[in-house]
Design an enzyme around this catalytic site. Sequence first.
Site, PDB file in Angstrom:
ATOM      1  N   ARG A  15       1.973  -0.395   8.553  1.00 12.31           N
ATOM      2  CA  ARG A  15       2.451  -0.885  10.096  1.00 12.31           C
ATOM      3  C   ARG A  15       3.674  -0.827  10.466  1.00 12.31           C
ATOM      4  O   ARG A  15       3.956  -0.442  11.653  1.00 12.31           O
ATOM      5  CB  ARG A  15       1.866  -2.545   9.951  1.00 12.31           C
ATOM      6  N   ASN A  33      -2.990  -6.054  10.391  1.00 16.08           N
ATOM      7  CA  ASN A  33      -4.049  -5.937   9.221  1.00 16.08           C
ATOM      8  C   ASN A  33      -5.272  -6.549   9.790  1.00 16.08           C
ATOM      9  O   ASN A  33      -5.067  -7.885  10.051  1.00 16.08           O
ATOM     10  CB  ASN A  33      -3.396  -6.496   7.976  1.00 16.08           C
TER      11      ASN A  33
END
Length: 86
Positions: A15, A33
């Site tokens: 990320r 997530n």
Amino acid sequence: MTAFVHGYVQGVGFRWFTRSRAMELGLVGSATNLVDGRVEIVVEGPRQACDALLAWLRGGKTPGSVDQVVEQFAPARGTFKRFDVG
């Protein structure tokens, strides 16, 4: 654009690297997530920049291992002012 990234993409800095690349391309949005192991990426910006992010996601130089990217395009809503990691 919303993209769902499948593979080994959690717990590997995915990320944060996505955030960095998106910001280099001038995109705003988020990377989150999901409980099923995917990462959801939502970005707003020029189509060319979105396409470049998709190419990077599929290009094999991300942290972890991307098996599949499923994207969908929609008009930007102006929801984001920056890129957040959730």
